[in-house]
Design a protein around this motif. Structure first.
Motif, short mmCIF file in Angstrom:
data_model
loop_
_atom_site.label_atom_id
_atom_site.label_comp_id
_atom_site.label_asym_id
_atom_site.label_seq_id
_atom_site.Cartn_x
_atom_site.Cartn_y
_atom_site.Cartn_z
N PHE A 36 0.83 -1.20 0.00
CA PHE A 36 0.00 0.00 0.00
C PHE A 36 0.87 1.26 0.00
O PHE A 36 0.62 2.20 -0.74
CB PHE A 36 -0.93 0.00 1.22
N LEU A 37 1.91 1.29 0.84
CA LEU A 37 2.80 2.45 0.88
C LEU A 37 3.53 2.65 -0.43
O LEU A 37 3.71 3.78 -0.90
CB LEU A 37 3.78 2.32 2.04
N LYS A 38 3.96 1.56 -1.06
CA LYS A 38 4.61 1.67 -2.37
C LYS A 38 3.66 2.27 -3.40
O LYS A 38 4.04 3.11 -4.20
CB LYS A 38 5.09 0.30 -2.85
N MET A 39 2.41 1.82 -3.35
CA MET A 39 1.43 2.33 -4.28
C MET A 39 1.18 3.83 -4.03
O MET A 39 1.09 4.62 -4.96
CB MET A 39 0.11 1.57 -4.13
N MET A 40 1.11 4.25 -2.77
CA MET A 40 0.86 5.65 -2.46
C MET A 40 2.04 6.53 -2.86
O MET A 40 1.86 7.64 -3.36
CB MET A 40 0.56 5.82 -0.96
N VAL A 41 3.27 6.06 -2.66
CA VAL A 41 4.44 6.82 -3.08
C VAL A 41 4.45 6.95 -4.60
O VAL A 41 4.74 8.01 -5.15
CB VAL A 41 5.74 6.17 -2.55
N GLY A 42 4.11 5.88 -5.29
CA GLY A 42 4.02 5.93 -6.75
C GLY A 42 2.96 6.91 -7.22
O GLY A 42 3.19 7.69 -8.16
N ALA A 43 1.80 6.89 -6.58
CA ALA A 43 0.73 7.81 -6.95
C ALA A 43 1.15 9.26 -6.69
O ALA A 43 0.87 10.15 -7.49
CB ALA A 43 -0.54 7.48 -6.18
N ALA A 44 1.84 9.51 -5.58
CA ALA A 44 2.32 10.85 -5.28
C ALA A 44 3.34 11.30 -6.33
O ALA A 44 3.35 12.46 -6.74
CB ALA A 44 2.93 10.90 -3.88
N GLY A 45 4.19 10.40 -6.77
CA GLY A 45 5.16 10.72 -7.81
C GLY A 45 4.49 11.07 -9.12
O GLY A 45 4.86 12.03 -9.80
N VAL A 46 3.48 10.29 -9.49
CA VAL A 46 2.74 10.57 -10.73
C VAL A 46 2.05 11.92 -10.62
O VAL A 46 2.07 12.72 -11.57
CB VAL A 46 1.70 9.44 -11.01
N PHE A 47 1.47 12.21 -9.47
CA PHE A 47 0.81 13.51 -9.26
C PHE A 47 1.83 14.64 -9.38
O PHE A 47 1.56 15.66 -10.01
CB PHE A 47 0.12 13.54 -7.90
N ALA A 48 2.99 14.50 -8.76
CA ALA A 48 4.02 15.54 -8.79
C ALA A 48 4.48 15.80 -10.23
O ALA A 48 4.61 16.95 -10.65
CB ALA A 48 5.19 15.16 -7.90
N VAL A 49 4.71 14.74 -10.98
CA VAL A 49 5.17 14.89 -12.36
C VAL A 49 4.07 15.52 -13.22
O VAL A 49 4.35 16.35 -14.09
CB VAL A 49 5.63 13.53 -12.93
N SER A 50 2.82 15.17 -12.96
CA SER A 50 1.74 15.71 -13.78
C SER A 50 1.50 17.19 -13.53
O SER A 50 0.91 17.87 -14.36
CB SER A 50 0.44 14.93 -13.54
N THR A 51 1.95 17.74 -12.40
CA THR A 51 1.76 19.16 -12.12
C THR A 51 2.92 20.02 -12.61
O THR A 51 2.84 21.25 -12.53
CB THR A 51 1.57 19.41 -10.61
N LEU A 52 3.98 19.42 -13.11
CA LEU A 52 5.14 20.19 -13.58
C LEU A 52 4.79 21.22 -14.65
O LEU A 52 5.28 22.35 -14.59
CB LEU A 52 6.24 19.26 -14.07
N PRO A 53 3.98 20.90 -15.65
CA PRO A 53 3.66 21.94 -16.66
C PRO A 53 2.98 23.16 -16.04
O PRO A 53 3.30 24.29 -16.40
CB PRO A 53 2.71 21.23 -17.63
N TRP A 54 2.08 22.94 -15.09
CA TRP A 54 1.40 24.07 -14.45
C TRP A 54 2.39 24.86 -13.59
O TRP A 54 2.31 26.09 -13.51
CB TRP A 54 0.22 23.59 -13.61
N GLY A 55 3.31 24.19 -12.94
CA GLY A 55 4.32 24.87 -12.15
C GLY A 55 5.21 25.74 -13.01
O GLY A 55 5.58 26.84 -12.63
N THR A 56 5.55 25.25 -14.19
CA THR A 56 6.38 26.01 -15.12
C THR A 56 5.66 27.28 -15.57
O THR A 56 6.25 28.35 -15.61
CB THR A 56 6.73 25.13 -16.35
N ILE A 57 4.38 27.16 -15.86
CA ILE A 57 3.60 28.33 -16.25
C ILE A 57 3.54 29.33 -15.11
O ILE A 57 3.69 30.54 -15.32
CB ILE A 57 2.18 27.89 -16.68
N ALA A 58 3.34 28.85 -13.89
CA ALA A 58 3.27 29.75 -12.72
C ALA A 58 4.59 30.47 -12.51
O ALA A 58 4.61 31.67 -12.22
CB ALA A 58 2.87 28.96 -11.48
N VAL A 59 5.71 29.76 -12.65
CA VAL A 59 7.02 30.39 -12.47
C VAL A 59 7.24 31.47 -13.52
O VAL A 59 7.71 32.57 -13.20
CB VAL A 59 8.14 29.33 -12.52
N LYS A 60 6.89 31.19 -14.76
CA LYS A 60 7.04 32.20 -15.82
C LYS A 60 6.19 33.43 -15.52
O LYS A 60 6.62 34.56 -15.71
CB LYS A 60 6.62 31.62 -17.17
N GLU A 61 4.98 33.20 -15.04
CA GLU A 61 4.08 34.31 -14.73
C GLU A 61 4.59 35.15 -13.57
O GLU A 61 4.61 36.37 -13.62
CB GLU A 61 2.68 33.76 -14.40
#
Length: 179
Positions: A36-61
């Motif tokens: 379960f913990l492995k699955m949650m860490v994996g899900a958190a990693g996927v979530f973090a990677v999926s937010t990178l484009p929005w973070g890049t836009i925010a930094v530029k702004e």
């Protein structure tokens, strides 16, 4: 009898729908705590990677790496605004309130009129020659947009860039606040 019991440890002594008796059987839990913990860490990693484009836009702004271009917008005819008066307008978007002040014959200043403290509206006080935020008694200098000693605002109001053309005042952009 003793030998029969030792041989038949995996035997259910009676029929029931309660499955707690078979905890020690092989592959009983396909998802244990570690899994379960492995699955949650994996899900958190996927979530973090999926937010990178929005973070890049925010930094530029936020850092101003990408200067925005806005369409010119006519605010007012020069003859219809007497010296010492102000007019409200929406710029750059229809929900972005701004304030144009005529300080002299050829001196116009415009600012977004949301206070830099808590976004309360800022008003022009002709009698005092100041822009005032009534929420916390913030006061801004009309020539620079910089807050004076009164009130909690610490940052200047964003200035709207202006141009005078064909007897009218136009908004052409918004200057970025430089920290």
């Amino acid at each position: 009898m003793e030998q029969d019991r030792k041989k038949d440890n995996n035997h259910v002594p009676f029929d029931e729908d309660n499955y707690t008796h078979n905890i020690h059987k092989a592959n009983e839990r396909s998802l244990d705590r570690r899994g379960f913990l492995k699955m949650m860490v994996g899900a958190a990693g996927v979530f973090a990677v999926s937010t990178l484009p929005w973070g890049t836009i925010a930094v530029k702004e936020l850092t101003g790496l990408q200067n925005k271009k806005y369409a010119d917008k006519k605010i007012v005819d020069v003859n219809s605004l007497p010296v010492g008066e102000a007019v409200e307008f929406a710029y750059p978007g229809e929900h972005d309130s701004a304030l144009l002040i005529r300080l002299g014959d050829n001196e116009f200043k415009a600012y977004q009129n949301a206070c830099t403290h808590l976004k309360c509206p800022v008003f022009w006080s002709k009698e005092d020659g100041e822009m005032i935020c009534p929420c916390h008694h913030g006061v801004f200098d009309p020539k620079s947009g910089v807050p004076t000693a009164a009130g909690p605002p610490r940052r200047p109001l964003p200035e709207v860039e202006l141009k005078r053309e064909q007897g009218a005042i136009f908004a052409t952009g918004v200057k970025r606040y430089e920290a």
